[in-house]
Design an enzyme around this catalytic site. Structure first.
Site, PDB file in Angstrom:
ATOM      1  N   CYS A   1       0.795  -1.235   0.000  1.00 54.93           N
ATOM      2  CA  CYS A   1       0.000   0.000   0.000  1.00 54.93           C
ATOM      3  C   CYS A   1       0.827   1.285   0.000  1.00 54.93           C
ATOM      4  O   CYS A   1       0.595   2.154  -0.840  1.00 54.93           O
ATOM      5  CB  CYS A   1      -1.051   0.003   1.105  1.00 54.93           C
ATOM      6  SG  CYS A   1      -0.756  -1.054   2.512  1.00 54.93           S
TER       7      CYS A   1
ATOM      8  N   ARG B   1       6.742 -11.084   5.510  1.00 54.48           N
ATOM      9  CA  ARG B   1       6.252 -10.799   6.865  1.00 54.48           C
ATOM     10  C   ARG B   1       6.928 -11.764   7.824  1.00 54.48           C
ATOM     11  O   ARG B   1       6.976 -12.973   7.572  1.00 54.48           O
ATOM     12  CB  ARG B   1       4.725 -10.956   6.939  1.00 54.48           C
ATOM     13  CG  ARG B   1       4.025  -9.934   6.083  1.00 54.48           C
ATOM     14  CD  ARG B   1       2.511  -9.993   6.206  1.00 54.48           C
ATOM     15  NE  ARG B   1       1.925  -9.109   5.189  1.00 54.48           N
ATOM     16  CZ  ARG B   1       0.633  -9.108   4.852  1.00 54.48           C
ATOM     17  NH1 ARG B   1      -0.205  -9.936   5.448  1.00 54.48           N
ATOM     18  NH2 ARG B   1       0.185  -8.284   3.932  1.00 54.48           N
TER      19      ARG B   1
ATOM     20  N   GLN C   1       0.704 -11.373  -3.441  1.00 62.79           N
ATOM     21  CA  GLN C   1      -0.756 -11.301  -3.487  1.00 62.79           C
ATOM     22  C   GLN C   1      -1.190 -10.780  -4.857  1.00 62.79           C
ATOM     23  O   GLN C   1      -0.420 -10.091  -5.522  1.00 62.79           O
ATOM     24  CB  GLN C   1      -1.267 -10.308  -2.436  1.00 62.79           C
ATOM     25  CG  GLN C   1      -1.003 -10.718  -1.013  1.00 62.79           C
ATOM     26  CD  GLN C   1      -1.522  -9.682  -0.028  1.00 62.79           C
ATOM     27  OE1 GLN C   1      -1.465  -8.494  -0.280  1.00 62.79           O
ATOM     28  NE2 GLN C   1      -2.028 -10.140   1.103  1.00 62.79           N
TER      29      GLN C   1
ATOM     30  N   ASP D   1      -2.662  -8.240  -5.379  1.00 62.53           N
ATOM     31  CA  ASP D   1      -2.956  -7.066  -4.575  1.00 62.53           C
ATOM     32  C   ASP D   1      -3.297  -5.882  -5.469  1.00 62.53           C
ATOM     33  O   ASP D   1      -2.720  -5.729  -6.539  1.00 62.53           O
ATOM     34  CB  ASP D   1      -1.678  -6.746  -3.793  1.00 62.53           C
ATOM     35  CG  ASP D   1      -1.926  -5.817  -2.624  1.00 62.53           C
ATOM     36  OD1 ASP D   1      -3.103  -5.609  -2.270  1.00 62.53           O
ATOM     37  OD2 ASP D   1      -0.941  -5.312  -2.073  1.00 62.53           O
TER      38      ASP D   1
ATOM     39  N   HIS E   1      -4.773  -1.518  -5.119  1.00 64.90           N
ATOM     40  CA  HIS E   1      -5.303  -0.410  -4.333  1.00 64.90           C
ATOM     41  C   HIS E   1      -6.069   0.515  -5.254  1.00 64.90           C
ATOM     42  O   HIS E   1      -5.569   0.886  -6.326  1.00 64.90           O
ATOM     43  CB  HIS E   1      -4.167   0.324  -3.625  1.00 64.90           C
ATOM     44  CG  HIS E   1      -3.518  -0.542  -2.598  1.00 64.90           C
ATOM     45  ND1 HIS E   1      -2.427  -1.323  -2.872  1.00 64.90           N
ATOM     46  CD2 HIS E   1      -3.867  -0.814  -1.314  1.00 64.90           C
ATOM     47  CE1 HIS E   1      -2.108  -2.032  -1.797  1.00 64.90           C
ATOM     48  NE2 HIS E   1      -2.966  -1.747  -0.834  1.00 64.90           N
TER      49      HIS E   1
ATOM     50  N   LYS F   1     -12.666  -4.070   7.259  1.00 66.24           N
ATOM     51  CA  LYS F   1     -12.533  -4.873   6.041  1.00 66.24           C
ATOM     52  C   LYS F   1     -13.638  -5.907   5.924  1.00 66.24           C
ATOM     53  O   LYS F   1     -14.267  -6.269   6.919  1.00 66.24           O
ATOM     54  CB  LYS F   1     -11.174  -5.574   6.022  1.00 66.24           C
ATOM     55  CG  LYS F   1     -10.909  -6.460   7.231  1.00 66.24           C
ATOM     56  CD  LYS F   1      -9.560  -7.179   7.132  1.00 66.24           C
ATOM     57  CE  LYS F   1      -9.355  -8.088   8.340  1.00 66.24           C
ATOM     58  NZ  LYS F   1      -8.247  -9.022   8.168  1.00 66.24           N
TER      59      LYS F   1
ATOM     60  N   HIS G   1      -8.070  -1.221  -0.241  1.00 64.98           N
ATOM     61  CA  HIS G   1      -7.077  -2.283  -0.390  1.00 64.98           C
ATOM     62  C   HIS G   1      -7.862  -3.543  -0.731  1.00 64.98           C
ATOM     63  O   HIS G   1      -8.868  -3.826  -0.073  1.00 64.98           O
ATOM     64  CB  HIS G   1      -6.328  -2.551   0.925  1.00 64.98           C
ATOM     65  CG  HIS G   1      -5.753  -1.342   1.603  1.00 64.98           C
ATOM     66  ND1 HIS G   1      -4.426  -1.231   1.915  1.00 64.98           N
ATOM     67  CD2 HIS G   1      -6.324  -0.201   2.055  1.00 64.98           C
ATOM     68  CE1 HIS G   1      -4.200  -0.089   2.531  1.00 64.98           C
ATOM     69  NE2 HIS G   1      -5.339   0.551   2.636  1.00 64.98           N
TER      70      HIS G   1
END
Lengths: 637, 637
Positions: B335, B364, B382, B384, B386, B466, B512
């Protein structure tokens, strides 16, 4: 009769001269043009002034501007002429050092209040000195003589002091009678040879590069034996600066950088399209060439790097960190992780050659100061692969790789390229006989392929020798991109084995190879090569549909959707702006095709297609345009 | 007349009872089946034994096995029955603790020399206790009483000592007259309710989990109210263990792990094919849905994480390192780097919504102990993205995302799924009113889409609430995969703005989102869901061409090349083995189609195609087979 000496030339021919002859005389004896071009000589392999007498037999080479040494001497001499001009114009300025560098030469001065506005005046003075065609001479001076001659210049005294620590004399070069500089030389014989030059920029520089010392004025310049060469060079510089990928990358929204991640490019949407197209292209080639792709971790325990030898030979380039209380590193190379994959299951000779490809990110801790756009990054990915094979398979695999490289660079990208064979470096691991075997293996493969190459002694990787390929771009600049490296060490160190036909274990040979090299660097080079005008298959924006008025909006919108569905990267410009403005902007974005839609095209469901490259205009149906694009993309034109 | 009390049921209905009635009586008053199923009650929201008397008005809920609390009580009581059986069979064993856990229950014993060979004997004893249908009762004991009762069990005394620090009595549960355990309860009323159970495994465990203490014997078990449920559960476990992605991943050569990079999967060639197919699938969806892909750096200066809030809220999950003398981290999330891209150029409301997608690697720092195959990794990527949008665009964007998720999970993967709305956690940043606005935004969008959801209080991300989506796999297990997170904080903190129609600066809202979630985790789940039998489009090996004898080799080799050219992942098996063996091995590799070529097929240039899924056999031409495959791939069947 005077003493005679015999000189042997590079082609093996020999000539006799009176002792005391100098290099310039020797050049003259061959021809007037060679004498004019003679900048220095190499006697028995050592550079030497062309105006010094020769007293004994030896091998001789006339050094001209065509050689790297010739260029360096020429520009070093230009720096002296420049300092001579400064001495006449700014008597209080103190010259310090003035070497030749890659981009030409520079000279650092203390107390020189010159700016680029003064360049013309200085160049005029330099032209005077050149026109006087003054002779250059070499003398030796004691430290006492230097201190007397350079009484007002503490820098020259400080340098001479260092050069003559053992009480030896130092050398100095004179131009005519009025300029003298402490210098090792060599220099060109006559100022008249320096026909074309230009001062290019002023910069600040500290004496001895130390910010604690006084700041000096550094003036850069460039020079050539012919005016034509200078003009060509300046034009090239101008073109290169227009094409600078950092500038174009920004203008075309391809990539960005941020201080919070130095040396790590952010690929913006348009740059990512190019990046992904390159990946797809290489993946398709891999399918044809029998490669298997893998995805590997980024972080590895020190134990891996100790096993591979990177810890001992490459640690200073690695980003280290603590994980679970142990030392880990971000991987700088994929090779050791591919050995782990090789070792994950038992291998037999029937599994070889095994070609493992990987596009994972790599991190190398380059010094922050040397980072530069996409061509020198800390984070990058390669079209990297490792081939595990038997010793018998080496020749065939290298041959396949030479073909692969030729296909990519010649058939697809239409480049010329040169090969360099780099041999064992000082910091290397492994036994000498394996190195010799590996070096011979690469040389034999190049010979068999009939490929010319130069040898770069000591420039191999720490684990093996390599062939690097320098590719020539549209401006004639060479870029090192592809590489093939032969490695007998890593499989041995990491205990990778296969079962041979004889039923016993053998270590495979590993070939490290990359075709495009770093994808980031390749992209940077391509941006400059194409000046941002990418061929259709690589182009982030292939077509722009432009409306003349809102009357044609309906068909324009539909057309964009149909183009996208057909796989063409198309965008719509239906802004309420003039057609000229919309076309001009699309041209600045370097869109390959501008599809203009007016009332007529709307009625016919056609476009008026303008080509970026040949500036043609043609009315086409959507189907015809799609087919034309698809064909162009397929052919990678 | 006795005192009467009024109890209110979950549906709002009320009933009157004599004071002193217990939960079991109340259940009986409703029906015999409910009484049989009644394990405990919830009185005014607090769990309580069903056999204790009720003295005043209140709300009541009968707790059965269908609820999470019911399952826990049931299995906790099973642990007591198990300890009772051990007491009868091994009088010297000392029971310590015995809770319900996710996979059933366990009980830890000191001095218990039991092994899995003893399970049958112990289970027989447990069946006896169940058959006796003994009553469970609850008593209170002083510490002195505990010390006397458990004179031979120092563990129970130690625990009771802790429970009664304030001199309070501790509770204990008895089964009939012969078994007593210090315990907080609650427990089921009668042992007869525990109809089906099984001991599953023995493990070592330290008293209080401390390796400095004595090692105890831990025995695990599982239990159900009905034999049928137990059988189903055991069958499910067996099936799940067959499908375990770590096991199948190894058997099918999909991925591997290595101690030198804990928690980081190596995707082997077959796994990489699946990984790349998933990427291609999502990329194609992105094209349809207006996303722009980017590639971002891995390493960022602490300054970025301070700006985004990760440094304050997420630092313990980040891999930190020193770069150029400053603190850097490998990115755990994309992000903040997308905010940097957003800020790279001036934005207007006309540029929104801007959808930035990224498949970059994330790291992580999960504790090493919790790492597990592909479903819990330290390194993963991911799908992923945004979305930067105006507040007015939130509802539409969430609606589009709900559609996107439905398309992927229902249309393509044929999954059922459930939504969970997670709200502000304890460790959160930002003002309460923005949180409420964001939570309401998500709830409204779910309501508008007519989508049912449960609320998970306090389980949101630190920057916003979320919606998580739990997907049900072929074994009925739920996996949290997709997520949509609404964030008003990060654009504010990182000063991202756009110019609104009013000409002033506004902060965009950030959504996100991930559809597949972690690609590694998704792959792990898919391996288990499909039991390694991937649908054709995802399958690493789509067709195996098998020869009956060397007479059919020529056509077989040509056919494999033709299949590959047509884009089908095909391999040849022309080994000198029996046809049966070759077919069996291809079946173990879970190849979708086995194409057998004998003399007849060779002559006709056909195959005999055996389908992995419907076991059909059919002779087909190459063209027909290619078309069939292409259609199946296109439909993602």
């Amino acid at each position: 009769m005077a003493k005679r000496i015999t000189l042997t030339f590079p082609d093996g021919s020999k000539r006799e001269y009176d002792a005391g002859v100098n290099g310039l005389d020797v050049a003259k004896s061959i021809g007037a043009r060679l004498a004019q071009a003679c900048l220095a000589i190499k006697l028995n392999g050592n550079l030497m002034d062309a105006f010094l007498p020769l007293d004994s037999d030896g091998t001789i080479q006339i050094i001209t501007f065509d050689t790297p040494e010739g260029k360096e001497i020429f520009r070093h001499s230009t720096a002296h002429v420049f300092a001579y001009a400064i001495q006449e114009l700014y008597p209080d300025a103190k010259n310090t050092i003035g070497p030749a560098v890659e981009e030409g030469f520079y000279y650092d001065f203390d107390d020189l209040p010159a700016t680029p506005e003064d360049f013309e005046k200085i160049e005029a003075k330099m032209r005077e000195i050149v026109k006087r065609n003054e002779s250059v001479t070499r003398i030796e001076m004691t430290l006492a003589e230097v201190k007397k001659t350079f009484a007002k210049n503490k820098y020259k005294i400080e340098m001479a002091d260092e050069f003559s620590t053992k009480g030896e004399k130092v050398t100095a070069y004179k131009i005519g009678d009025n300029f003298i500089d402490v210098c090792r030389g060599p220099h060109v014989p006559m100022t008249g040879q320096i026909k074309a030059f230009k001062l290019t920029k002023v910069a600040g520089a500290y004496w001895r590069g130390d910010a604690k010392n006084k700041q000096l004025t550094r003036i850069y310049g460039i020079s050539f034996p012919e005016e034509k060469q200078l003009k060509q060079h300046l034009a090239l510089l101008e073109e290169a600066s227009k094409r600078d990928h950092r500038k174009l990358g920004k203008e075309l929204d391809l990539f960005m950088f941020h201080d919070w991640s130095p040396g790590s490019p952010f690929m913006l949407p348009k740059g990512t399209i190019i990046y992904n197209e390159l990946l797809s292209f290489i993946r398709a080639e891999y399918k044809k060439n029998g490669y298997d792709e893998v995805v590997t971790p980024q972080l590895f325990n020190k134990a891996l790097w100790e096993a591979s030898g990177h810890w001992q030979h490459y640690k200073e380039n690695m980003f280290l960190m603590n994980v679970d209380g142990e030392e880990f590193s971000l991987k700088p190379m994929n090779c050791p992780s591919h050995v782990l994959i090789f070792k994950n299951s038992t291998k037999s000779y029937r599994d070889l050659p095994l070609r493992i490809a990987d596009f994972c990110m790599l991190h190398r801790n380059e010094l922050r100061g040397v980072l530069g756009g996409m061509t020198r990054c800390r984070k990058f990915s390669q079209d990297d692969a490792h081939i595990f094979c038997t010793p018998e398979q080496i020749a065939m695999e290298i041959q396949r790789l030479l073909d692969f490289i030729k296909h990519v660079y010649v058939d697809v990208f239409k480049f010329e390229y040169e090969a360099k064979l780099s041999t064992k470096p000082a910091k290397a691991m492994g036994a000498d006989d394996l190195w010799q075997k590996a070096e011979k293996g690469l040389a034999d493969a190049l010979d068999k392929a009939g490929m010319k190459y130069v040898v770069k002694p000591g420039e191999g990787a720490f684990y093996g020798p390599k062939i690097d390929f320098d590719v020539k771009d549209a401006l004639g600049r060479m870029w090192q991109l592809a590489t093939i490296q032969l490695d007998f060490q890593m499989p041995l160190r990491m205990e990778a084995t296969y079962e041979g036909p004889d039923g016993t274990k053998h270590n495979p040979v590993m070939i490290h190879r990359a075709i495009l090299g770093s994808l980031e660097r390749f992209m940077g080079v391509m941006v400059e090569h194409y000046a941002g005008k990418f061929p259709l298959w690589l182009s982030p924006e292939q077509a722009k549909v432009v409306t003349i008025s809102e009357k044609s909006e309906e068909w324009a919108k539909e057309a964009v959707e149909l183009l996208k569905e057909a796989g063409i990267r198309a965008k719509l410009d239906n802004r309420n702006e003039t057609l000229n403005k919309k076309i001009r902007e699309a041209e600045l974005e370097k869109v390959n095709y501008i599809c203009v839609i007016g009332e007529k095209e709307s009625a016919d469901r056609t476009f008026n297609v303008r080509s970026r490259d040949d500036k043609s205009q043609k009315t086409m149906s959507l189907a015809d345009f799609v087919n034309k694009c698809k064909e162009e993309i397929r052919k990678k034109q």
